[in-house]
Design an enzyme around this catalytic site. Structure first.
Site, PDB file in Angstrom:
ATOM      1  N   LYS A   8       6.108  17.123   2.018  1.00  0.00           N
ATOM      2  CA  LYS A   8       6.376  18.335   0.933  1.00  0.00           C
ATOM      3  C   LYS A   8       6.040  20.177   2.345  1.00  0.00           C
ATOM      4  O   LYS A   8       6.906  21.034   1.571  1.00  0.00           O
ATOM      5  CB  LYS A   8       4.464  18.697   0.864  1.00  0.00           C
ATOM      6  CG  LYS A   8       4.318  19.602  -0.325  1.00  0.00           C
ATOM      7  CD  LYS A   8       3.457  20.149  -1.210  1.00  0.00           C
ATOM      8  CE  LYS A   8       3.052  18.871  -2.302  1.00  0.00           C
ATOM      9  NZ  LYS A   8       1.286  18.240  -2.224  1.00  0.00           N
ATOM     10  N   ARG A  80      -2.512  22.002  -0.044  1.00  0.00           N
ATOM     11  CA  ARG A  80      -2.309  20.294  -0.452  1.00  0.00           C
ATOM     12  C   ARG A  80      -1.709  19.550   0.401  1.00  0.00           C
ATOM     13  O   ARG A  80      -1.348  20.021   1.348  1.00  0.00           O
ATOM     14  CB  ARG A  80      -1.244  20.801  -1.387  1.00  0.00           C
ATOM     15  CG  ARG A  80      -1.645  22.088  -2.239  1.00  0.00           C
ATOM     16  CD  ARG A  80      -0.557  21.601  -3.048  1.00  0.00           C
ATOM     17  NE  ARG A  80      -0.033  21.303  -4.379  1.00  0.00           N
ATOM     18  CZ  ARG A  80       1.130  21.008  -5.501  1.00  0.00           C
ATOM     19  NH1 ARG A  80       1.910  22.048  -4.201  1.00  0.00           N
ATOM     20  NH2 ARG A  80       1.703  20.337  -5.893  1.00  0.00           N
ATOM     21  N   GLY A  89      -0.448  11.202  -5.867  1.00  0.00           N
ATOM     22  CA  GLY A  89      -1.586  11.056  -6.504  1.00  0.00           C
ATOM     23  C   GLY A  89      -2.391   9.866  -5.273  1.00  0.00           C
ATOM     24  O   GLY A  89      -3.336   9.942  -6.240  1.00  0.00           O
ATOM     25  N   MET A  91      -3.461  11.288  -2.381  1.00  0.00           N
ATOM     26  CA  MET A  91      -4.698  12.331  -1.317  1.00  0.00           C
ATOM     27  C   MET A  91      -4.974  13.733  -2.201  1.00  0.00           C
ATOM     28  O   MET A  91      -4.168  13.957  -3.459  1.00  0.00           O
ATOM     29  CB  MET A  91      -3.581  12.641  -0.063  1.00  0.00           C
ATOM     30  CG  MET A  91      -4.055  11.783   0.500  1.00  0.00           C
ATOM     31  SD  MET A  91      -2.725  11.952   2.640  1.00  0.00           S
ATOM     32  CE  MET A  91      -0.908  12.328   1.913  1.00  0.00           C
ATOM     33  N   HIS A 440       0.696  10.557 -13.783  1.00  0.00           N
ATOM     34  CA  HIS A 440      -0.339   9.559 -12.677  1.00  0.00           C
ATOM     35  C   HIS A 440       0.245   7.997 -13.050  1.00  0.00           C
ATOM     36  O   HIS A 440       0.791   7.263 -12.255  1.00  0.00           O
ATOM     37  CB  HIS A 440      -2.087   9.520 -12.696  1.00  0.00           C
ATOM     38  CG  HIS A 440      -2.597   8.265 -11.680  1.00  0.00           C
ATOM     39  ND1 HIS A 440      -3.030   7.372 -11.491  1.00  0.00           N
ATOM     40  CD2 HIS A 440      -2.812   9.307  -9.848  1.00  0.00           C
ATOM     41  CE1 HIS A 440      -3.945   7.208 -10.728  1.00  0.00           C
ATOM     42  NE2 HIS A 440      -3.187   7.761  -9.897  1.00  0.00           N
ATOM     43  N   SER A 753      22.103 -23.610  10.376  1.00  0.00           N
ATOM     44  CA  SER A 753      21.417 -22.349   8.853  1.00  0.00           C
ATOM     45  C   SER A 753      19.994 -22.863   9.884  1.00  0.00           C
ATOM     46  O   SER A 753      18.925 -23.719  10.176  1.00  0.00           O
ATOM     47  CB  SER A 753      21.375 -23.515   8.086  1.00  0.00           C
ATOM     48  OG  SER A 753      21.054 -22.895   6.859  1.00  0.00           O
ATOM     49  N   CYS A 821      18.383 -19.913   6.195  1.00  0.00           N
ATOM     50  CA  CYS A 821      17.461 -20.327   4.338  1.00  0.00           C
ATOM     51  C   CYS A 821      16.295 -20.361   4.677  1.00  0.00           C
ATOM     52  O   CYS A 821      15.556 -20.420   3.336  1.00  0.00           O
ATOM     53  CB  CYS A 821      18.426 -21.383   4.261  1.00  0.00           C
ATOM     54  SG  CYS A 821      17.693 -22.634   5.724  1.00  0.00           S
ATOM     55  N   TYR A 841      26.101 -16.690   7.219  1.00  0.00           N
ATOM     56  CA  TYR A 841      25.401 -15.574   6.138  1.00  0.00           C
ATOM     57  C   TYR A 841      24.177 -15.932   6.032  1.00  0.00           C
ATOM     58  O   TYR A 841      23.288 -16.646   6.816  1.00  0.00           O
ATOM     59  CB  TYR A 841      26.262 -16.830   4.935  1.00  0.00           C
ATOM     60  CG  TYR A 841      25.765 -18.366   5.380  1.00  0.00           C
ATOM     61  CD1 TYR A 841      24.640 -18.732   4.763  1.00  0.00           C
ATOM     62  CD2 TYR A 841      26.697 -18.473   5.922  1.00  0.00           C
ATOM     63  CE1 TYR A 841      24.357 -20.210   4.090  1.00  0.00           C
ATOM     64  CE2 TYR A 841      26.354 -20.291   6.393  1.00  0.00           C
ATOM     65  CZ  TYR A 841      24.769 -20.923   5.863  1.00  0.00           C
ATOM     66  OH  TYR A 841      24.265 -22.220   5.924  1.00  0.00           O
TER      67      TYR A 841
HETATM   68  C1  PEP Z   1      12.649 -23.721   6.198  1.00  0.00           C
HETATM   69  O1  PEP Z   1      11.635 -24.301   7.206  1.00  0.00           O
HETATM   70  O2  PEP Z   1      12.443 -22.078   7.197  1.00  0.00           O
HETATM   71  C2  PEP Z   1      13.354 -23.921   5.244  1.00  0.00           C
HETATM   72  C3  PEP Z   1      14.789 -22.862   4.756  1.00  0.00           C
HETATM   73  O3  PEP Z   1      13.457 -25.031   5.598  1.00  0.00           O
HETATM   74  P1  PEP Z   1      11.395 -25.203   4.186  1.00  0.00           P
HETATM   75  O4  PEP Z   1      11.231 -24.439   3.996  1.00  0.00           O
HETATM   76  O5  PEP Z   1      11.847 -26.430   3.223  1.00  0.00           O
HETATM   77  O6  PEP Z   1      11.007 -26.297   5.640  1.00  0.00           O
END
Ligand code: PEP
Ligand code: MG
Length: 898
Positions: A8, A80, A89, A91, A440, A753, A821, A841
C-alpha cells in the site's frame, strides 16, 4: 519499494507520482523494518520511532495546512496496515484519527456540517475501541441497532446529530467497560495506540492463519500508512468505493466495482449497507465517474496489470486511496491475459507471467450441470466462481467441526467478518445475504478459490435462531443447500455438479504456453476415464499407470488374493493366467485413449500383503470358526498363516516393487505379456501403435534392472514379431542409492522417471503416510520447513538427488529420457525446479495437467536456456568433484555387480 514500504505504502507513493498530488491524499509510511524491530523486541517500538513519526506528521500538517487535534480545524488521518503482499481484511485500520470532544466541534464549524462531524467522531470512537482495545463488534452492532430503532429509522445515514452524539457516548462507555479507562482525547496518544494496533494485527491469529495458507513469511512484518483523511461521508456529493480496472470476477474489459453515497470506505467493504454498482456513479457524480475511468486505464497501463483500487469522492472531488494488482479468480486471470495481449498492453510472455498457475485449479472445479433442472431459491452476486453443495452451517466454528467429521458444509451468514475466516477454510462454499462483490466474503472467497454467492438479499438469515428462510421455505443447520458462485444462484435441489471444460480463453493461453514451454506434460492415469480426461486437458501421454490399482477392483481382488495365497509357482501361474486377459483389457483401454502417445506402465509396486484382508479381522474369524466348528476353518487358517508370513515391520521398505519380482518373476512376466498383447491388439484394430514404456519400480541396484530388462525382452521376443509396437524399458528413480549410482542404472534403462513421493520418503526418512498428519504441522509452525516436502519438492535435499541422478544418468547415456511422476509433477513451484534441472517431462494427475502446462511455460519464460545451461554446468562440476573425491575404485561388494 514494496519490501520496505509494503504494497500500500509503495503504491500510494507511486500513484502520487503517476496521477499527481491533487489526486492522492498526502501521508507517510512507517516501514516494515520498524514492525520487524517491534516484533524482535517483543512488542516494543524501536528507539526514535515516535520522534520520526512526529517529524513526518509535522511535515504532513504543514502540507495540509491543518494540525492534528486542532480544536478549530483539525487534521484527521487514517492509520492503515500494508504488507509486502496484500492480505485483504486480515489486518487493522483506524479511520478519522485525531478527533476528540473539542475537535469534533471545530470540524462541525469548519465544514458547516454538524452531522458529518459527529458521524466521523462516532465512527472513530467505534473503530478505535474495536481495533485498538478489542471492544466487541457485536456490542457495537447492537448499540447501532438500538439507536436506530429508538430513533425509528432504518439506515445509518438517517441518524440525526443527536442520535450520533448519543451513539458516541455509548461507544465511549463500551470503551470504558472494556479498558477501565476513558477514551483517549490526546491525538498523539491515539496515533501511538493505532500504530501499535496495526503492528499487533500482523501478529494476530487470523493474519497468521492467512499467511500460513498463502505461504507468506511471518518475518516480513507490515508497514503502517498514516494518510490525511478525505471524507466520503460529507453528504450526497460525497461517497466511497472500490473499483477494478476490469471485471474482477470474469475479467471482462469493463471496469467494475461498488460504491456508496455519503459513506466511508469501511461501509462498502463491511457489507452492512448494500452498495451500488460503479456504473451508477455516472448518474450521481458524472465528473468523478469520468475521472475515475480515466485513472483506472492510466493505472493499468502503468502497472501493466489489472488494478484493484479504493477511492473517495469528497464534495465532488475524486481521491485515489490505494491501488494494487487485482487478486482475481482463475477465469478473470485468464481472460485478462488474453485481452491484454490483444490490446498490446502485454507480450504473451508477460501475460502468462500474470497468471497464478496454482489458482487455475478453480477453473477446473465443478459447476452446476448446465442441463440440470432446478428451482432457484434465491439469487445473489456471483462473487467467486465454482459450485458447491453441502449442509448449512451458521458459524465458522460449526464449519470447522463439521469438516473435521468429513462433512461438506456451506457457511451461511448475513455477512462475514475477519473472525469467520477459519470457516472459509473448512467450508465448500460461502453464502451471504448482504454485501456485494467487494464484501469481505467475496474478497476472501475469491482469494481462496472458494465458491461464493454474496448479497442474496431474498434470504433472511437469523444466526441466533439458526434458521434461513426465503420464499416461504425455512431451513435449519444441517439442511442441504447448493450454490453456484459463477452465476450467483442458490438452490435446494440436488443439482449435479459437473467437471468443467476448458474455456476458450484458457485454450488460447494454454496454446501459448505449449509454444513457450520446453518441458513435456504427461498424466498419471490408471483408468480409461482418467486417460480420456488427461487427453482432454492436453496430456502428451501417460507418465505413470499404477497397475496395482487395476487389481483392487472386485473381480480382480479375488483372483489377486488367490495368486498371493498360491504355494507353488505352478499354482501361482495358473491364477496369473486368469488375471492376464483382464489386465490386457485394462491396457487396451488406455492405449486406445492414448493413441499415438507414449504410455508408461509401471509394473506391480506395493507389498503383497496389501491385497490380503486385515490380519486382525481374519484372526477373529478363525476364532469364531473354531468355536462354531465351521467348514471354513481350514481356509481361514491358511489365509491367516499367509498374512503372518507376509507381514513386515516396515512394509514400505520391504518386499515390494522389483524385489517382489526377483522373488516371483512370473507376476511381472504376466503383466508384460498383457501389456504387449494389448499393444498388438490396439495396433491391429486402429493401425496406430502406442509407444509402450515398461517401468520397473523401486530399483536400487543396477543388477535388479538388468534382470528385469532381460525378462521384458524375453517376453517381447515371444509376443512381438515386428508389428510396429515401439517398446522402451525404464525405471523409477525413487531411492537415494539409485540416484547415486544412476550412471550404472542408466546402462540398462531407456528412461528414468523420478518417483519423488518415495524419494522424499526415503531421502528424508519421513513416512509418506504419516508425517503430514503428524509432526509436520509443528515443523511448519516452527518454520523448520515452509511447506510439506510431499507437496513441493525439497529443493536442497531431494532436489539435489534429482539433479545428481539426471546428470550422472545423462553422462552415461546422453539420450536417456528423464521424467518425474511423483505428486510434485503438478506443483507449479516444483515444475519450475524440474525445468531448471533439465528434465524432459513432468507427469501429474489429469486435473493438474493444464496447471503444469502453464507452470512449465512460466518456467521457460523466467529461466531461459541460458540459465538452464548454467545450472547443468554447476551440476556437472559438482558431480566431477564428487567423483574425483571418490576415485575410480569400485565401492566394493555393496556396490552390486560393479
Ligand atoms: C512415487 O513414489 O513418487 C511414485 C510416483 O510412485 P507411488 O506414489 O506409486 O509410490
Ligand atoms: Mg513410488
Amino acid at each position: 519499494m514494496r519490501e520496505l514500504l509494503g504494497g500500500k505504502g509503495a503504491n500510494v507513493a507511486e500513484m502520487t507520482r503517476v496521477l499527481g498530488e491533487e489526486r492522492v491524499p498526502a501521508g507517510f509510511t512507517i516501514t516494515t523494518e520498524a514492525c520487524v524491530a517491534y516484533m524482535r523486541a517483543e512488542r516494543s517500538e524501536p528507539d526514535g520511532m515516535y520522534e520520526e513519526v512526529a517529524e513526518a506528521l509535522s511535515r504532513l500538517e504543514h502540507k495540509a495546512g491543518k494540525k492534528l487535534g486542532d480544536p478549530d480545524d483539525p487534521l484527521l488521518v487514517s492509520v492503515r496496515s500494508g504488507a509486502r503482499e496484500s492480505m485483504p481484511g486480515m489486518m487493522d485500520t483506524v479511520l478519522n484519527l485525531g478527533m476528540n470532544d473539542q475537535s469534533v466541534e471545530g470540524l462541525a464549524k469548519q465544514t458547516d456540517n454538524e452531522r458529518f462531524a459527529w458521524d466521523s467522531y462516532r465512527r472513530f470512537v467505534q473503530m478505535f475501541g474495536n481495533v485498538c482495545r478489542g471492544v466487541s463488534g457485536e456490542s457495537i452492532e447492537r448499540a447501532i441497532k438500538e439507536q436506530k430503532s429508538s430513533a425509528g429509522v432504518e439506515d445509518d445515514t438517517d441518524l440525526s446529530v443527536d442520535d450520533l452524539k448519543a451513539l458516541t457516548d455509548t461507544f465511549k462507555e463500551l470503551y470504558r467497560d472494556k479498558t477501565d479507562k476513558d477514551f483517549p482525547q490526546e491525538p498523539m496518544e491515539q496515533l501511538r495506540q493505532a500504530i501499535r494496533a496495526v503492528f499487533d494485527s500482523w501478529l494476530g491469529e487470523r493474519a497468521i492463519e492467512y499467511r500460513r495458507q498463502n505461504r507468506i513469511p511471518d518475518e516480513w512484518g507490515t508497514a503502517v500508512n498514516v494518510q490525511q483523511m478525505v471524507f466520503g461521508n460529507k453528504g450526497d456529493d460525497s461517497g466511497s468505493g472500490v473499483a477494478f480496472s476490469r471485471n474482477e470476477v470474469t475479467g471482462e474489459p469493463e471496469p467494475s466495482g461498488d460504491f456508496l453515497v455519503n459513506a466511508q470506505g469501511e461501509d462498502v467493504v463491511s457489507g452492512v449497507r448494500t452498495p451500488k454498482d460503479i456504473a451508477e456513479l455516472k448518474d450521481v457524480m458524472p465528473e468523478a465517474h469520468a475521472a475515475l475511468m480515466d485513472i483506472l486505464a492510466k493505472l493499468e497501463g502503468h502497472y501493466e496489470d489489472m488494478q484493484d483500487t479504493e477511492f473517495t469522492v469528497e464534495s465532488g472531488q475524486l481521491f485515489m486511496l490505494q491501488t494494487r494488482n487485482a487478486k482475481r479468480p482463475a477465469q478473470a486471470a485468464v481472460r485478462f491475459a488474453v485481452d491484454a495481449v490483444e490490446e498490446d498492453l502485454l507480450s504473451r510472455e508477460q501475460a502468462i507471467a500474470t497468471i497464478d498457475a496454482d489458482r487455475l485449479d478453480a477453473l477446473l472445479h465443478p459447476t452446476f450441470d448446465p442441463d440440470a433442472d432446478y428451482a432457484v431459491l434465491a439469487r445473489g452476486v456471483a462473487a467467486s466462481p465454482g459450485a458447491a453443495r453441502g449442509e448449512i452451517v451458521f458459524s465458522a466454528q460449526d464449519a470447522v467441526s463439521a469438516s473435521e467429521e468429513g462433512r461438506d458444509v456451506i457457511l451461511v451468514r448475513p455477512f462475514t467478518e475477519a473472525d469467520d475466516v477459519a470457516g472459509f477454510y473448512a467450508a465448500k462454499g460461502v453464502l451471504t445475504s448482504e454485501g456485494g462483490k467487494a464484501s469481505h466474503a467475496a474478497l476472501v472467497a475469491r482469494g481462496m478459490g472458494l465458491p461464493c454467492v454474496s448479497g442474496a438479499s431474498e434470504l433472511v438469515i437469523d444466526v441466533a435462531s439458526g434458521t434461513v428462510s426465503a420464499d416461504g421455505t425455512s431451513l435449519a443447520a444441517g439442511d442441504l443447500i447448493a450454490i453456484d458462485g459463477t452465476a450467483g444462484i442458490v438452490t435446494l435441489d440436488e443439482v449435479e455438479l459437473v467437471d468443467p471444460e476448458v474455456n476458450e480463453h484458457f485454450e488460447t493461453v494454454l496454446g501459448w504456453c505449449d509454444e513457450l514451454r520446453r518441458l513435456g506434460v504427461r498424466a498419471n492415469a490408471d483408468t480409461t476415464e482418467d486417460a480420456r480426461k488427461a487427453r482432454e486437458f492436453g496430456a502428451e501421454g501417460i507418465g505413470l499407470c499404477r497397475t496395482e490399482h487395476m487389481f483392487s477392483v472386485d473381480d480382480r481382488a479375488q483372483k489377486m488374493r488367490a495368486m498371493i495365497m498360491a504355494e507353488s509357482e505352478d499354482e501361482r501361474r495358473s491364477t496369473l493366467d486368469e488375471l492376464l486377459p483382464l489386465q490386457q483389457g485394462d491396457f487396451e483401454g488406455l492405449f486406445e485413449e492414448m493413441r499415438g502417445l507414449p504410455v508408461t506402465i509401471r509394473l506391480l509396486d506395493p507389498p503383497l500383503h496389501e491385497f490380503l484382508p486385515d490380519g486382525e479381522e481374519v484372526a477373529q474369524k478363525v476364532e469364531r470358526a473354531r468355536i462354531e466348528q465351521s467348514d471354513d476353518l481350514e481356509e481361514l487358517e491358511r489365509t491367516l498363516a499367509r498374512i503372518h508370513s507376509l507381514a513386515e515391520t516396515n512394509p514400505m521398505l520391504g518386499t515390494r516393487g522389483v524385489r517382489l519380482a526377483i522373488l516371483a518373476p512370473e507376476v511381472y512376466e504376466m503383466q508384460v505379456r498383457a501389456v504387449l498383447r494389448a499393444a498388438k491388439a490396439v495396433t491391429e484394430r486402429s493401425g496406430d501403435a502406442p509407444t509402450v514404456e515398461i517401468m520397473i519400480p523401486l530399483v536400487t541396484y543396477e543388477k535388479e534392472l538388468e534382470l528385469m530388462r532381460a525378462l521384458v525382452e524375453r517376453v517381447a521376443e515371444e509376443e512381438l514379431d515386428g508389428d510396429g509396437v515401439e517398446l522402451r524399458v525404464g525405471t523409477m528413480i525413487e531411492l537415494p542409492r539409485a540416484c547415486f549410482v544412476a550412471d550404472r542404472i542408466a546402462e540398462h534403462a531407456d528412461f528414468f522417471s523420478f518417483g519423488t513421493n518415495d524419494l522424499t520418503q526415503t531421502a528424508l526418512g519421513f513416512s509418506r503416510d504419516d508425517v503430514e498428519a503428524g509432526f509436520l504441522n509443528r515443523y511448519m509452525e516452527e518454520k523448520i520447513v515452509g511447506r510439506s516436502p510431499f507437496e513441493t519438492i525439497d529443493k536442497p535435499g531431494v532436489g539435489w538427488l534429482v539433479r545428481l541422478a539426471a546428470w550422472v544418468g545423462r553422462e552415461r547415456k546422453p539420450e536417456l529420457k528423464l521424467g518425474i511422476c511423483g505428486e510434485h509433477g503438478g506443483d507449479p513451484d516444483s515444475v519450475v525446479f524440474f525445468h531448471i534441472a533439465g528434465l524432459d517431462y513432468v507427469s501429474c494427475s489429469p486435473f493438474r495437467v493444464p496447471i503444469a502446462r502453464v507452470a512449465a511455460a512460466q518456467a521457460a519464460v523466467a529461466h531461459g536456456p541460458g540459465e538452464l545451461a548454467a545450472a547443468a554446468q554447476a551440476a556437472i562440476e559438482a558431480g566431477q568433484a564428487a567423483q574425483e573425491a571418490l576415485g575410480d575404485e569400485d565401492p566394493g561388494a555393496n556396490g552390486g555387480s560393479g
